[in-house]
Scaffold this motif. Structure first.
Motif, mmCIF file in Angstrom:
data_model
loop_
_atom_site.group_PDB
_atom_site.id
_atom_site.type_symbol
_atom_site.label_atom_id
_atom_site.label_comp_id
_atom_site.label_asym_id
_atom_site.label_seq_id
_atom_site.Cartn_x
_atom_site.Cartn_y
_atom_site.Cartn_z
ATOM 1 N N GLU A 113 31.387 -2.921 -46.577
ATOM 2 C CA GLU A 113 30.453 -3.840 -47.227
ATOM 3 C C GLU A 113 29.423 -4.364 -46.228
ATOM 4 O O GLU A 113 28.239 -4.514 -46.551
ATOM 5 C CB GLU A 113 31.223 -5.018 -47.845
ATOM 6 C CG GLU A 113 32.126 -4.636 -48.996
ATOM 7 C CD GLU A 113 31.350 -4.119 -50.190
ATOM 8 O OE1 GLU A 113 30.382 -4.773 -50.612
ATOM 9 O OE2 GLU A 113 31.721 -3.044 -50.707
ATOM 10 N N ARG B 88 26.053 -10.276 -53.021
ATOM 11 C CA ARG B 88 27.390 -9.868 -53.462
ATOM 12 C C ARG B 88 28.145 -9.192 -52.318
ATOM 13 O O ARG B 88 29.344 -9.423 -52.123
ATOM 14 C CB ARG B 88 27.290 -8.933 -54.663
ATOM 15 C CG ARG B 88 26.821 -9.606 -55.939
ATOM 16 C CD ARG B 88 26.863 -8.653 -57.096
ATOM 17 N NE ARG B 88 28.221 -8.206 -57.359
ATOM 18 C CZ ARG B 88 28.539 -7.168 -58.116
ATOM 19 N NH1 ARG B 88 27.581 -6.432 -58.675
ATOM 20 N NH2 ARG B 88 29.788 -6.829 -58.321
ATOM 21 N N GLU B 89 27.458 -8.347 -51.563
ATOM 22 C CA GLU B 89 28.111 -7.672 -50.430
ATOM 23 C C GLU B 89 28.580 -8.683 -49.391
ATOM 24 O O GLU B 89 29.707 -8.574 -48.878
ATOM 25 C CB GLU B 89 27.132 -6.667 -49.805
ATOM 26 C CG GLU B 89 26.906 -5.439 -50.672
ATOM 27 C CD GLU B 89 25.678 -4.643 -50.267
ATOM 28 O OE1 GLU B 89 25.544 -3.493 -50.740
ATOM 29 O OE2 GLU B 89 24.838 -5.161 -49.503
ATOM 30 N N LYS C 148 29.275 -11.805 -49.907
ATOM 31 C CA LYS C 148 30.400 -12.566 -50.465
ATOM 32 C C LYS C 148 31.699 -11.775 -50.333
ATOM 33 O O LYS C 148 32.763 -12.346 -50.037
ATOM 34 C CB LYS C 148 30.133 -12.895 -51.930
ATOM 35 C CG LYS C 148 29.143 -14.022 -52.137
ATOM 36 C CD LYS C 148 28.968 -14.327 -53.607
ATOM 37 C CE LYS C 148 28.000 -15.481 -53.822
ATOM 38 N NZ LYS C 148 27.841 -15.804 -55.267
ATOM 39 N N ARG C 149 31.626 -10.467 -50.547
ATOM 40 C CA ARG C 149 32.831 -9.646 -50.395
ATOM 41 C C ARG C 149 33.252 -9.569 -48.930
ATOM 42 O O ARG C 149 34.450 -9.515 -48.620
ATOM 43 C CB ARG C 149 32.587 -8.256 -50.987
ATOM 44 C CG ARG C 149 32.475 -8.259 -52.505
ATOM 45 C CD ARG C 149 32.537 -6.866 -53.085
ATOM 46 N NE ARG C 149 31.328 -6.116 -52.857
ATOM 47 C CZ ARG C 149 30.334 -5.971 -53.745
ATOM 48 N NH1 ARG C 149 30.400 -6.585 -54.916
ATOM 49 N NH2 ARG C 149 29.277 -5.248 -53.464
ATOM 50 N N ALA D 23 35.100 -12.690 -48.349
ATOM 51 C CA ALA D 23 36.410 -12.637 -49.006
ATOM 52 C C ALA D 23 37.400 -11.852 -48.153
ATOM 53 O O ALA D 23 38.543 -12.267 -47.959
ATOM 54 C CB ALA D 23 36.275 -12.000 -50.387
ATOM 55 N N THR E 164 35.721 -16.871 -57.877
ATOM 56 C CA THR E 164 34.948 -15.795 -57.255
ATOM 57 C C THR E 164 35.606 -15.327 -55.965
ATOM 58 O O THR E 164 35.670 -14.121 -55.684
ATOM 59 C CB THR E 164 33.509 -16.261 -56.977
ATOM 60 O OG1 THR E 164 32.914 -16.704 -58.205
ATOM 61 C CG2 THR E 164 32.670 -15.123 -56.401
ATOM 62 N N ASN F 192 36.901 -11.469 -55.485
ATOM 63 C CA ASN F 192 36.434 -10.653 -54.367
ATOM 64 C C ASN F 192 37.585 -10.211 -53.475
ATOM 65 O O ASN F 192 37.592 -9.082 -52.959
ATOM 66 C CB ASN F 192 35.409 -11.442 -53.547
ATOM 67 C CG ASN F 192 34.051 -11.514 -54.224
ATOM 68 O OD1 ASN F 192 33.689 -10.638 -54.997
ATOM 69 N ND2 ASN F 192 33.303 -12.560 -53.949
ATOM 70 N N GLU F 193 38.569 -11.083 -53.270
ATOM 71 C CA GLU F 193 39.727 -10.696 -52.470
ATOM 72 C C GLU F 193 40.528 -9.599 -53.162
ATOM 73 O O GLU F 193 40.994 -8.651 -52.521
ATOM 74 C CB GLU F 193 40.613 -11.917 -52.209
ATOM 75 C CG GLU F 193 40.008 -12.907 -51.233
ATOM 76 C CD GLU F 193 40.855 -14.156 -51.061
ATOM 77 O OE1 GLU F 193 41.993 -14.180 -51.556
ATOM 78 O OE2 GLU F 193 40.366 -15.112 -50.418
ATOM 79 N N GLU G 122 39.323 -7.405 -55.138
ATOM 80 C CA GLU G 122 38.540 -6.175 -55.015
ATOM 81 C C GLU G 122 38.737 -5.531 -53.650
ATOM 82 O O GLU G 122 38.720 -4.305 -53.522
ATOM 83 C CB GLU G 122 37.060 -6.470 -55.257
ATOM 84 C CG GLU G 122 36.200 -5.227 -55.334
ATOM 85 C CD GLU G 122 34.789 -5.519 -55.801
ATOM 86 O OE1 GLU G 122 33.931 -4.628 -55.636
ATOM 87 O OE2 GLU G 122 34.533 -6.613 -56.324
ATOM 88 N N CYS G 123 38.935 -6.374 -52.619
ATOM 89 C CA CYS G 123 39.154 -5.839 -51.265
ATOM 90 C C CYS G 123 40.366 -4.918 -51.211
ATOM 91 O O CYS G 123 40.366 -3.920 -50.471
ATOM 92 C CB CYS G 123 39.396 -6.981 -50.275
ATOM 93 S SG CYS G 123 37.988 -8.003 -49.918
ATOM 94 N N ARG H 226 37.060 -11.327 -62.917
ATOM 95 C CA ARG H 226 35.611 -11.111 -62.873
ATOM 96 C C ARG H 226 34.946 -11.715 -64.114
ATOM 97 O O ARG H 226 33.877 -12.333 -64.026
ATOM 98 C CB ARG H 226 35.297 -9.621 -62.799
ATOM 99 C CG ARG H 226 35.464 -9.020 -61.420
ATOM 100 C CD ARG H 226 34.273 -9.324 -60.574
ATOM 101 N NE ARG H 226 34.393 -8.768 -59.238
ATOM 102 C CZ ARG H 226 34.071 -9.417 -58.141
ATOM 103 N NH1 ARG H 226 33.644 -10.668 -58.220
ATOM 104 N NH2 ARG H 226 34.162 -8.849 -56.962
#
Length: 294
Positions: free
Chosen positions: A11, A34-35, A37-38, A41, A183, A187-188, A190-191, A208
């Protein structure tokens, strides 16, 4: 935690490449935020491997690198939010106010973009490149020190506490904090989402969805503040003209639109949130642990 680091670095590389291209379109800036933020996370999950002091320092650096892009994003979203609030049943005063507010928001959008100079992008690239080198240098022995489940449990608990606060008092501040925690967790997840787990992916999508509803409510809250500013501005005038009085009537009409939209969004968010946060943090972490990667 090696999977988490790979995700973070991927990311981060994408965000840096976007900054170096200098693409400042609204979609590009939205994806850039968004990137980042990820990235933050994933960094939260790596906290046990880094230590609290190092985590706070690195998190602050990434946060500050992303901060100049927030006003541009907010300024871009508000005109879209205004359009969603408008209806065909709006009266003459409502339409006139919408036209007036649209002009104000467009001016603010242009002003926000003028602040985003090339030097800001270059400074962000330098900070993120140095951060990337430090993350790459984390030894494998540290990465194997903890499991992602501990970080997920902590974030889930924070979200559950934030929901409790909103349930007691649904102020904009409490809703904003809940949105942040939801959020963070999405995001976590999604990791570390396993690509072959449909159940895990479905749970991620539910978080989400909740984040989107709370995000839409947040945008309406910001728009509502703009509307109230107009109402107060006209109310302070000693001798308001007929046009200004009509504008205030239109603002009141739009404030009612926003209140109804927010009530609907918050009702849906509460129902979904109560299902997603029904389990105690320890039990929720236990459901995640068996399928989490290392």
């Amino acid at each position: 935690m090696r999977t988490v680091r790979r995700f973070l670095l991927g990311e981060l590389e994408s965000a840096v490449a976007r900054l170096e291209r200098g693409d400042l379109s609204d979609p590009a800036l939205h994806e850039l935020r968004r990137e980042l933020k990820r990235v933050r996370a994933a960094l939260r999950l790596l906290r046990p491997c880094m230590g609290a002091d190092a985590y706070r320092r690195e998190n602050a650096l990434v946060r500050d690198a992303a901060r100049p892009f927030t006003p541009v994003r907010d300024a871009a979203v508000l005109p879209q939010t205004l359009r969603r609030v408008q209806t065909r049943k709006d009266g003459k005063n409502g339409r006139a106010f919408a036209s007036y507010l649209k002009g104000v928001l467009q001016q603010e959008q242009r002003a926000a973009r003028r602040q985003l100079k090339p030097s800001v992008l270059r400074a962000a690239v330098r900070v993120l490149r140095a951060f990337k080198r430090r993350i790459e240098a984390l030894p494998a022995s540290r990465l194997d020190r903890a499991a992602p489940s501990s970080g997920l449990k902590r974030t889930y608990k924070s979200g559950r506490n934030a929901l409790a606060s909103v349930t007691l008092q649904s102020t904009d501040e409490h809703l904003h904090e809940w949105r942040k925690q939801v959020t963070y967790l999405a995001n976590e997840l999604e990791c570390i989402a396993p690509p072959d787990s449909k159940g895990f992916s479905a749970r991620l999508e539910r978080f989400r969805r909740l984040a989107r509803r709370l995000g839409d409510d947040h945008d309406l809250a910001v728009l509502n503040r703009k509307i109230l500013e107009n109402i107060l501005e006209v109310a302070k005038l000693p001798n308001a003209t007929a046009a200004e009085t009509a504008r205030q009537d239109g603002a009141q009409e739009f404030a009612s639109h926003v209140a109804r939209r927010r009530e609907s969004l918050q009702s849906k968010a509460f129902r979904l949130g109560q299902r997603l946060y029904a389990r105690r943090p320890r039990r929720m972490a236990a459901t995640w642990s068996p399928i989490l990667p290392i």
